[in-house]
Scaffold this motif. Structure first.
Motif, short mmCIF file in Angstrom:
data_model
loop_
_atom_site.label_atom_id
_atom_site.label_comp_id
_atom_site.label_asym_id
_atom_site.label_seq_id
_atom_site.Cartn_x
_atom_site.Cartn_y
_atom_site.Cartn_z
N TRP A 102 3.18 -0.43 2.34
CA TRP A 102 3.13 0.44 1.17
C TRP A 102 2.92 -0.39 -0.09
CZ3 TRP A 102 7.94 2.44 -1.76
CH2 TRP A 102 7.55 3.28 -2.82
N GLY A 103 1.85 -0.10 -0.80
CA GLY A 103 1.63 -0.68 -2.11
C GLY A 103 0.72 -1.89 -2.11
N GLN A 104 0.05 -2.08 -3.25
CA GLN A 104 -0.86 -3.21 -3.40
C GLN A 104 -0.12 -4.53 -3.31
OE1 GLN A 104 -1.10 -5.43 -6.30
NE2 GLN A 104 0.86 -4.57 -6.97
N ASP A 105 1.18 -4.52 -3.56
CA ASP A 105 1.96 -5.75 -3.48
C ASP A 105 2.30 -6.15 -2.04
OD1 ASP A 105 3.52 -3.46 -3.41
OD2 ASP A 105 5.27 -4.42 -4.29
N ARG A 106 1.86 -5.35 -1.05
CA ARG A 106 2.07 -5.70 0.35
C ARG A 106 0.77 -6.12 1.03
NH1 ARG A 106 6.15 -6.18 -1.43
NH2 ARG A 106 8.16 -5.22 -0.94
N LEU A 107 -0.28 -6.33 0.24
CA LEU A 107 -1.55 -6.72 0.84
C LEU A 107 -1.47 -8.08 1.53
CD1 LEU A 107 -4.04 -5.37 -1.82
CD2 LEU A 107 -4.08 -4.82 0.62
N GLU A 108 -0.70 -9.00 0.99
CA GLU A 108 -0.57 -10.30 1.63
C GLU A 108 0.14 -10.16 2.98
OE1 GLU A 108 -0.69 -14.42 2.47
OE2 GLU A 108 -1.94 -13.03 1.32
N ASP A 109 1.14 -9.27 3.05
CA ASP A 109 1.79 -9.01 4.33
C ASP A 109 0.81 -8.41 5.34
OD1 ASP A 109 4.12 -9.93 3.21
OD2 ASP A 109 5.10 -7.98 3.09
N LEU A 110 -0.06 -7.52 4.86
CA LEU A 110 -1.08 -6.95 5.73
C LEU A 110 -2.00 -8.05 6.26
CD1 LEU A 110 -2.77 -4.60 6.92
CD2 LEU A 110 -3.94 -4.47 4.70
N ARG A 111 -2.41 -8.95 5.39
CA ARG A 111 -3.29 -10.05 5.80
C ARG A 111 -2.61 -10.90 6.88
NH1 ARG A 111 -4.49 -15.37 4.92
NH2 ARG A 111 -2.63 -15.68 3.67
N LEU A 112 -1.35 -11.25 6.65
CA LEU A 112 -0.62 -12.08 7.61
C LEU A 112 -0.45 -11.36 8.95
CD1 LEU A 112 2.07 -13.63 5.25
CD2 LEU A 112 0.08 -14.79 6.23
N VAL A 131 3.40 7.86 6.19
CA VAL A 131 2.92 7.45 4.88
C VAL A 131 3.60 8.31 3.83
CG1 VAL A 131 0.86 7.45 3.39
CG2 VAL A 131 0.71 6.64 5.77
N PHE A 132 4.02 7.70 2.72
CA PHE A 132 4.72 8.48 1.69
C PHE A 132 4.31 8.13 0.26
CE2 PHE A 132 7.39 5.03 3.32
CZ PHE A 132 7.56 4.25 2.18
N GLY A 133 3.28 7.31 0.11
CA GLY A 133 2.81 6.94 -1.21
C GLY A 133 1.38 6.43 -1.14
N ALA A 134 0.89 5.92 -2.27
CA ALA A 134 -0.48 5.39 -2.31
C ALA A 134 -0.53 4.23 -3.31
CB ALA A 134 -1.46 6.50 -2.73
N PRO A 135 -1.23 3.17 -2.92
CA PRO A 135 -1.97 2.99 -1.68
C PRO A 135 -1.07 2.64 -0.51
CG PRO A 135 -2.15 1.01 -3.03
CD PRO A 135 -1.39 2.03 -3.84
N PHE A 136 -1.53 2.98 0.67
CA PHE A 136 -0.77 2.76 1.91
C PHE A 136 -1.75 2.30 2.97
CE2 PHE A 136 2.87 3.35 4.58
CZ PHE A 136 3.94 3.73 3.78
N TYR A 137 -1.35 1.28 3.73
CA TYR A 137 -2.23 0.68 4.72
C TYR A 137 -1.55 0.79 6.08
CZ TYR A 137 -3.39 -1.34 0.20
OH TYR A 137 -3.68 -1.50 -1.14
N VAL A 138 -2.24 1.35 7.06
CA VAL A 138 -1.67 1.57 8.39
C VAL A 138 -2.52 0.87 9.43
CG1 VAL A 138 -1.04 3.32 10.11
CG2 VAL A 138 -0.74 3.82 7.66
N VAL A 139 -1.85 0.03 10.24
CA VAL A 139 -2.51 -0.66 11.36
C VAL A 139 -1.67 -0.35 12.60
CG1 VAL A 139 -3.30 -2.86 12.31
CG2 VAL A 139 -3.34 -2.48 9.83
N GLY A 140 -2.13 0.60 13.39
CA GLY A 140 -1.34 1.01 14.55
C GLY A 140 0.00 1.57 14.10
N GLU A 141 1.09 0.96 14.57
CA GLU A 141 2.43 1.39 14.18
C GLU A 141 2.94 0.67 12.94
OE1 GLU A 141 4.14 3.86 15.82
OE2 GLU A 141 2.24 4.09 16.87
N GLU A 142 2.22 -0.33 12.46
CA GLU A 142 2.66 -1.10 11.29
C GLU A 142 2.14 -0.44 10.02
OE1 GLU A 142 4.54 -4.05 11.18
OE2 GLU A 142 4.91 -3.68 13.31
#
Length: 199
Positions: A183-193, A169-180
């Protein structure tokens, strides 16, 4: 149940601009959120980042434009230069840690977002005990959590930083699921998918 380690600071405008979309994604996908507030300035120092005040003027100007555009796009009011920024994020982080340790009775997503909103939309100092108590109570928690277990919260705050560095992790917000990592609120859709198994 899949866990999302959510590394963030309520002092970040991009944490604020994430709104409660993470909580909506968790509800949709059945994931658990582990709230991991940390000292993002120390994180920058450990991972090669630069605090906003030390960035090139072009980067600072772009950041303000991004914040303004995102606020308008997401329907979230934002003050680009809030009166109480920067401030000490530790007291707010300790309250989040304390509320999470306390278990049920409140809404952690509302608490994390409420503290960020206090800074970025309400011109309030999130290092102030009265502000923290009010946001705790508004989120369904006992305001006294602002003063409970400070030593343990400080230790967890430090561990969150170490765990973040270990998880790349190198910034905030940052979302970690296992090894995935996302970075960033603009990646929330990628997290959902990802949580739905689509990417």
């Amino acid at each position: 149940m899949t866990a999302i380690d959510y590394f963030f600071t309520p002092l970040s405008p991009f944490t604020y601009l994430a709104g409660t979309r993470l909580e909506e994604i968790a509800a949709e996908t059945g994931a658990e959120i582990r709230y991991r507030p940390l000292d993002v300035v120390q994180l920058f120092g450990r991972t090669g980042g630069t605090p906003p005040k030390d960035r090139h003027p072009a980067r600072q100007a772009y950041r303000l434009q991004e914040m303004r555009r995102l606020g308008a796009k997401l329907g979230l009011p934002i003050n680009l230069k809030p009166a109480h920024w920067p401030t000490n994020p530790a007291p707010a982080a300790f309250a989040i840690i304390g509320a999470q340790r306390a278990g049920g009775g409140g809404d952690l997503g509302a608490l994390a977002h409420g503290l960020a909103r206090a800074c970025w939309a309400e011109e309030r100092d999130i290092a102030d005990d009265g502000v923290i108590r009010e946001v705790l109570e508004r989120s369904g928690f006992d305001g006294a959590l602002a003063d409970v277990g400070m030593l343990e919260a400080a230790e967890e705050y430090g561990r969150n930083l170490e765990d973040a560095v270990a998880a790349n992790v190198f910034g905030a917000p940052f979302y970690v699921v296992g090894e995935e990592v996302f970075w960033g609120q603009d990646r929330l859709e990628d997290l959902r998918l990802h949580l739905k198994g689509e990417i």
